[in-house]
Design an enzyme around this catalytic site. Structure first.
Site, PDB file in Angstrom:
ATOM      1  N   GLY A  67       6.653  -6.483   0.822  1.00 21.41           N
ATOM      2  CA  GLY A  67       5.882  -6.323   2.052  1.00 21.41           C
ATOM      3  C   GLY A  67       6.697  -6.709   3.262  1.00 21.41           C
ATOM      4  CG  LEU A 108      11.000  -9.758   2.294  1.00 21.42           C
ATOM      5  CD1 LEU A 108      11.461 -11.025   2.984  1.00 21.42           C
ATOM      6  CD2 LEU A 108       9.523  -9.839   1.942  1.00 21.42           C
ATOM      7  CB  SER A 114      -7.088  -5.884   0.224  1.00 26.72           C
ATOM      8  OG  SER A 114      -6.467  -5.994   1.491  1.00 26.72           O
ATOM      9  CD  GLU A 136      10.304  -1.679   7.532  1.00 28.73           C
ATOM     10  OE1 GLU A 136      10.664  -1.075   6.512  1.00 28.73           O
ATOM     11  OE2 GLU A 136       9.798  -2.820   7.505  1.00 28.73           O
ATOM     12  CD1 TRP A 176      -0.211  -1.346   3.241  1.00 29.84           C
ATOM     13  CD2 TRP A 176       0.442   0.793   3.319  1.00 29.84           C
ATOM     14  NE1 TRP A 176       0.492  -1.169   4.413  1.00 29.84           N
ATOM     15  CE2 TRP A 176       0.896   0.143   4.486  1.00 29.84           C
ATOM     16  CE3 TRP A 176       0.729   2.154   3.150  1.00 29.84           C
ATOM     17  CZ2 TRP A 176       1.631   0.801   5.481  1.00 29.84           C
ATOM     18  CZ3 TRP A 176       1.470   2.808   4.132  1.00 29.84           C
ATOM     19  CH2 TRP A 176       1.905   2.135   5.279  1.00 29.84           C
ATOM     20  CG  ASN A 177       5.065   1.250   0.815  1.00 29.41           C
ATOM     21  OD1 ASN A 177       4.684   0.303   0.122  1.00 29.41           O
ATOM     22  ND2 ASN A 177       6.337   1.435   1.096  1.00 29.41           N
ATOM     23  CB  CYS A 186      11.052  -0.602   1.713  1.00 27.23           C
ATOM     24  SG  CYS A 186      11.490  -0.110   0.039  1.00 27.23           S
ATOM     25  CE  LYS A 242      -3.038  -9.663  -2.179  1.00 28.41           C
ATOM     26  NZ  LYS A 242      -3.719  -8.474  -1.602  1.00 28.41           N
ATOM     27  N   PRO A 243      -2.935  -6.110  -6.045  1.00 33.98           N
ATOM     28  CG  PRO A 243      -4.404  -4.404  -6.677  1.00 33.98           C
ATOM     29  CD  PRO A 243      -4.027  -5.836  -6.986  1.00 33.98           C
ATOM     30  CD  GLU A 277      10.733  -5.920  -7.108  1.00 31.97           C
ATOM     31  OE1 GLU A 277      10.581  -4.743  -6.721  1.00 31.97           O
ATOM     32  OE2 GLU A 277       9.811  -6.756  -7.142  1.00 31.97           O
TER      33      GLU A 277
END
Length: 483
Positions: A226, A249, A176, A383, A149-150, A282, A173-174, A460
């Protein structure tokens, strides 16, 4: 109220159950829109559509894939203002930063539109004159991508683009909790003309939709951004099928300020990286280590600069910081601050909610600077994912390095020094996937991004991400007698 639907097999789709969920604005908790809420059955339909579409998409040339990705980027730019406003209203970040996220997401599509054409193979030297060895890379299959979500659009784009460029089909899947802008982004990309089933998007919880995407034998790759705990669970489930994994993560990024650092520049860089998006990044600055000789000066500069930040509704063009995303995130921040002060930390700035009627209904919190921190405090071990800047002092570079590496996380780190030898020594020895020297953003499209230790697996961005959606194949060819 507008209801955002899912995208399955080239069609807008409501959930089989008919369930919907309301998305609320963190500024005032007023409804923004509804979203069709899928379950495991909806995820299965999307996976099956992606599986049917895969052979044809895998055989499509990289040039054709690139044209569609570029067209998708153009459509996203055309709708950037609309998507950005959705992002601000559902997530809270100021509109100018939301616009930047949408434009950056279009750039991801453009980048991989070109990078996909550079899927080079190799000719491997052979020990035999009668044989040759070729190495090629081919798309691995259906990719399940799960984004948070961020940065719901940016982090989706940097998964979606390399997967499609590599020739994989995708089920996304974004989050929810912040699905609207991601939905609008995916719709714009799909309208570029991708064949049905190549790009699918399903809304729903991680317990249902996410679990099906990970556990189904149809998906051959899972990319997740996430929390570390969730990433570990995904890793365990994916291991049953030996699936390819990309896990970005948690983080606990150290920010080192050496004795010779330019204090004004370091303080400004630290402020933006600690408080942008209310610290919900993150690679946010989580732990600040400052040399004894400059600690007071740095603290004064950081407090002064932080005091200029304006807090409010992200749709207000004058605002620098919006609300936090949720009450749970705000409460976690409060808990970490309380733990630190009970153990001897001193609050130099913030530490509480802003006063006034305009803040009364939102999840607002003042950016907070703390001094006299130590590693017994939760904020230095966990965190926080909130607008905090905790400071601790050091006397030698060896001590600073030991403190910085004393974490189970290793996503990013920052060093401010005018001595290039010191900078390179730190950069080589810091246990982190990315290190910024005299800057606060170590991420660029053409360089790999990912974590060490419990901050994740794989990479990534860059060509590395493209290859993570591909299988490597060796082809050995026997030759006839020489002519």
């Amino acid at each position: 109220m507008t209801c955002f639907k899912m995208l399955i097999d080239g069609q807008a789709a409501e959930s089989l159950s008919g369930k919907t969920a309301v998305i609320y604005n963190p500024v005032n908790q007023e409804p923004v829109a509804e979203v069709s809420l899928g379950g495991r059955e909806d995820a299965t339909l999307a996976l099956e559509a992606a599986e049917r579409a895969f052979p044809g998409w895998a055989e499509t040339s990289p040039w054709e894939r690139g044209k569609l990705l570029s067209r998708g980027a153009d459509l996203v730019r055309e709708r950037a203002e609309e998507i950005a406003r959705l992002l601000t209203m559902e997530q809270g970040k100021p509109l100018r930063y939301a616009r930047r996220e949408i434009v950056g997401s279009a750039e991801a599509l453009d980048y991989y539109a070109e990078e996909g054409k550079r899927n080079f193979g190799e000719i491997v030297p052979s020990s035999s004159r009668k044989a040759r060895s070729l190495v090629i890379r081919q798309p691995l299959g259906v990719a399940a991508v799960i984004s948070p979500w961020n940065y719901p659009v940016d982090l989706l784009a940097w998964k979606l683009a390399p997967a499609l460029a590599a020739g994989c089909t995708v089920v996304a899947k974004p989050s929810s909790r912040a699905p609207l802008a991601a939905n609008a982004f995916a719709e714009a990309v799909a309208e570029a003309g991708f064949p049905p089933g190549v790009l699918n998007l399903v809304h729903g919880s991680g317990r249902e939709v996410g679990r099906e995407l990970v556990e189904s034998p149809i998906s051959r790759k899972v990319s997740f951004t996430g929390e570390t705990a969730t990433g570990k669970e995904i890793g365990e489930k994916a291991a049953r099928f030996v699936k390819r994994l990309s896990l970005e993560l948690g983080g606990s990024s150290p920010f080192l300020v050496c004795e010779d650092a330019r204090i004004g520049e370091a303080a400004e860089a630290c402020m933006y990286r600690a408080f942008s998006n209310m610290g919900q990044i993150c690679i946010s600055v989580n732990r600040i280590y400052v040399h004894d000789a400059v600690a007071e000066e740095f603290a004064d500069e950081l407090v002064k600069k932080t005091g200029t930040l304006r807090i409010g509704d992200g749709l207000d063009p004058e605002v620098d910081l919006g609300p936090m995303f949720s009450e749970a995130q705000r409460q976690k921040t409060k808990d970490h601050i309380s733990d630190a002060t009970k153990k001897g930390a001193e609050i130099l700035y913030g530490g509480l909610e802003p006063e006034g009627e305009k803040y009364s209904r939102g999840f607002f919190f003042l950016p907070t600077i703390l001094d006299k921190m130590d590693h017994s405090m939760r904020m230095m071990r966990e965190e926080t994912f909130g607008p905090v800047a905790p400071m601790m002092r050091f006397s030698t570079n060896q001590e600073a390095l030991k403190l910085a590496n004393d974490s189970r996380y290793g996503l990013a780190a920052y060093v401010f020094t005018e001595d290039m030898t010191t900078a390179l020594r730190f950069a080589e020895r810091l246990e982190a996937g990315s290190v910024g020297i005299n800057l606060n953003n170590p991420i660029v499209p053409q360089a790999p991004f990912g974590g060490w230790k419990e901050s994740g697996l794989s990479r990534e961005r860059s060509r590395s991400a493209l290859y993570d959606y591909m299988e490597t194949k060796h082809i050995r060819i026997g030759l006839r007698e020489e002519i």
